[in-house]
Design a protein around this motif. Structure first.
Motif: not given
Length: 145
Positions: A128-129, A131-133, A135-136
């Motif tokens: 999750g971390a 994928n979040s990064r 995206k960011k």
């Protein structure tokens, strides 16, 4: 003083006193004796626990594990359903800030086609971390992936 007593440590809290004594048996074996002495209306109440050398390591590990759980249960609930300390047992970098170097490495590896699962292992973070990064940093938009 008992002839088998080698070392003693005393802790007094309120009406209770705890003694931690290292003793030597008649056969010469070392053991730990933990005692509690509690003042009551009718005198003193005593409780003793003896831990022998061969059990000391396992006893210590069990005590350490129990104290850790005690601390977890005692800590006030702040709405979190997770523990960063617990998560870091499997994801060493969880909740740590990303560095510019990390971002550059992530971008490079993403361009090489590495999947989130593999990136999570490389960066010591959960999927999750990662994928979040991604995206960011807008890596999917930037590289059309």
């Amino acid at each position: 003083m008992d002839t088998g007593e080698i070392y003693t440590n005393k802790l007094t809290k309120g009406n209770r006193t705890y003694f931690f004594d290292i003793k030597k048996s008649e056969k010469g074996d070392l053991y730990l004796k933990v005692s509690e002495s509690k003042k009551t209306e009718s005198g003193y109440e005593h409780h003793r626990l003896m831990i022998f050398d061969e059990d000391l390591k396992d006893f210590f590990e069990a005590l350490k594990k129990s104290l850790k759980k005690f601390k977890e249960l005692k800590e006030p609930k702040d709405g979190k359903t997770y523990s960063v300390e617990k998560i870091r047992e499997t994801h060493k970098q969880a909740y740590l800030p990303w560095t510019e170097e990390d971002d550059n490495k992530l971008e490079l590896l993403f361009c090489e086609g590495k999947k989130a699962k593999e990136l999570a292992e490389i960066f010591g973070r959960n999927i999750g971390a990662i994928n979040s990064r991604i995206k960011k940093l807008e890596l999917k938009d930037k590289y059309g992936k």
